[in-house]
Design a protein around this motif. Structure first.
Motif: not given
Length: 589
Positions: A417, A423, A425-427, A429-431, A433-434, A586, A588
């Motif tokens: 990724s 990646i 735009e993700y914080d 925690q979002q990263q 999860y992704l 996901p 996004k």
């Protein structure tokens, strides 16, 4: 496909009216790409009822359908194949039905109860890559069967007794110095697995020592003191020795806690666990009843057997000379208990193909014992999983640990990724999860897209590729569609005006319409691979549509509305299909 349901009554009417023939079944297939058409009727099988030229019969049928069905726009005949073209209005209505059905493809309850057994680990070692194929395959089959109308119960049989369990226990007693998961920081299943390997090292050392003294290797294997101690421990366990049972309970608790963490990571669950330590006794009772009826026989050493030579097999042991159970004893008892507990109509055993013979014997024994439901038992046999470096071996500690693999897949997803720059735009925690979602999706899809019977060489790097027949490629397409839907500012539920379909649009609708039939095929064949590869074909078709036709930049609002609905329907089917395969998508990426 609903078109087959539409055509069949009219075809029956045609043959009854023009030929006075009662024909119940017709063979349809997708029209080949080099010919014009949306669905093809294969005429050749009908010639056994109607003695005529196949091309002429196809033309007669085509004339009849075109005159009597408003959904048929035109037809053409290629030898004995009748290619039918559909009106745009029909395909648009198909899309509308899909768009408005949140459970598209789901079948009504059929009144049948089905149990799927999967995972079923031993409590002497942690779960590994081989278990992951078993778990993902069994869980996906359970999900698909439920969507196909069955009442499904997911279960596993915990192999919590036997000589292999005693090997870990004995090694911990001898070499463990009282260490625990808490004192070492290890997961309980990892700690117990460590001592299974430790036993094997000590066993091999003793064998070599005996060989050095002039004993043959086969004799040394049987006479090694540590093996004798393990065999003695098993006998003491079966007699209820308090010290042995207490140790067994303690170490099993460690393992169960570890297993639960792995199952949670994989996103799977069970409706009921069975334990061999409970079912083997019931199996022994059944063996005694079979002895009384002459189904089994005793050999001079006291062991109990069944002779299956009349069924093309051989003799099979069901109880050792010392009275201890074998796997067959336990499986007999477990099968009977499950029928009593759930009243199931069918049972699927998800077990590797090295056990093909075992299940042939099990089903025959149950049949000989008078259980008619044995005809409804099915062994979902699957090939092993290898690595590019070769076969895994548990006792030598060369397996790929499931927990390590799950973590490594997330790290691989992170690396790829970052290389693709997706990646920013993700914080954090979002990263995380992704990465987990992509990594697990890659792992599960790589396994499930392969026919269960085939062996797999698992390559983590290839599985996380964002191009080709991979989980991440399909997940990325789903996320791309969600981005389109977020950008569409109008109401997608407004009424569509008269519309003329582009070839790419009609092709995509036809593939979407195959989904309900794919569910039935996957259920009938117990094959998630059919569903996985269908999803890939759907995604390929969507991407061709996306690359050739503008969606949000369409020429008219009506065209834009239609293509948004088509995109949303595609995303819906992707999400349903992947959910049945046990894979998240996901929004996004």
């Amino acid at each position: 496909m609903r078109l087959e349901q539409l055509l069949t009554p009219h075809l029956k009417g045609f043959f009854k009216k023009d030929y006075q023939k009662e024909i119940k079944k017709f063979e349809f297939q997708q029209t080949r790409k080099e010919f014009k058409g949306d669905i093809t009727l294969v005429v050749f099988p009908l010639l056994k009822y109607i003695k005529t030229n196949p091309a002429q019969l196809a033309k007669n049928i085509g004339d009849y359908l075109k005159s009597n069905l408003s959904e048929i726009k035109d037809y053409n005949v290629i030898k004995g194949f009748l290619n039918l073209e559909l009106q745009d209005d029909y395909l648009i209505q198909v899309l509308d039905d899909i768009y408005n059905d949140d459970n598209f493809g789901k079948k009504a309850p059929n009144g049948q109860k089905l149990m799927v057994e999967f995972s079923s680990p031993n409590t002497n070692k942690p779960l590994h890559l081989g278990h992951i194929r078993n778990i993902t395959l069994g869980f996906a089959v359970a999900q698909i069967m439920e969507y196909a109308g069955f009442e499904v119960f997911k279960t596993q049989i915990i192999n919590d007794r036997g000589i292999h369990i005693c090997k870990s226990m004995l090694a911990w007693q001898k070499f463990g110095h009282g260490e625990t998961p808490e004192s070492t920081g290890m997961k309980g299943d990892h700690l117990v697995g460590k001592y299974y390997v430790r036993f094997d090292l000590a066993y091999k050392k003793q064998i070599q020592e005996l060989v050095d003294k002039g004993i043959t290797k086969d004799e040394a294997k049987a006479k090694a003191p540590i093996l004798k101690e393990a065999q003695d421990m098993l006998k003491r366990w079966e007699k209820g020795d308090e010290e042995v049972v207490a140790l067994w309970e303690k170490m099993n608790r460690w393992v169960y806690k570890g297993f639960d963490k792995t199952y949670k990571s994989l996103g799977v669950d069970f409706d009921k666990n069975y334990y061999e330590s409970q079912t083997y006794l019931f199996g022994k009772d059944t063996i005694q009843n079979g002895l009384d009826k002459g189904i089994f026989f005793k050999k001079p050493d006291g062991s109990v057997w069944i002779d299956l030579s009349d069924e093309g097999l051989d003799e099979k042991i069901v109880l050792r000379a010392d009275g201890t159970s074998v796997y067959m004893t336990q499986d007999i008892g477990t099968a009977i208990k499950r029928i009593e507990d759930f009243g199931i109509d069918k049972m699927v055993y998800t077990v590797g193909n090295e056990q093909d013979y075992h299940f042939k014997v099990l089903f025959l024994i149950l049949k000989n014992l008078g259980y008619d439901w044995a005809d409804n038992l099915y062994h979902l046999s699957y090939g092993m999983v290898d690595l590019p470096s070769g076969k895994m071996k548990s006792r030598e500690g060369t397996v790929v640990d499931a927990d390590d693999l799950i973590q490594d897949m997330a790290l691989t997803a992170k690396q790829i990724s970052e290389e693709h720059g997706r990646i920013e735009e993700y914080d954090a925690q979002q990263q995380d999860y992704l990465y987990q979602t992509i990594g697990l999706g890659a792992l599960k899809y790589f396994i499930l897209k392969v026919d269960p019977k085939k062996r797999i060489v698992f390559d983590p790097q290839k599985s996380v590729d964002f191009q080709g027949n991979t989980g991440p490629f399909i997940q990325y397409t789903y996320a791309r569609i969600q981005s389109i839907l977020r950008q569409y500012k109008s109401n997608p539920n407004q009424k569509l005006e008269t519309y003329r379909l582009d070839e790419k649009e009609s092709e995509l609708i036809k593939i979407l319409d195959q989904f309900p039939n794919l569910i039935l095929q996957s259920a009938e064949q117990y094959s998630p691979a059919l569903l996985a590869n269908y999803t890939y074909e759907l995604v390929k078709s969507f991407n061709s549509f996306y690359q050739n036709l503008s969606i949000l930049g369409a020429e008219s609002d009506n065209q834009k509305l239609f293509r948004v609905k088509l995109s949303a329907s595609t995303a819906k089917v992707i999400k349903i299909a992947f959910k049945l395969l046990g894979i998240d998508v996901p929004d996004k990426m």
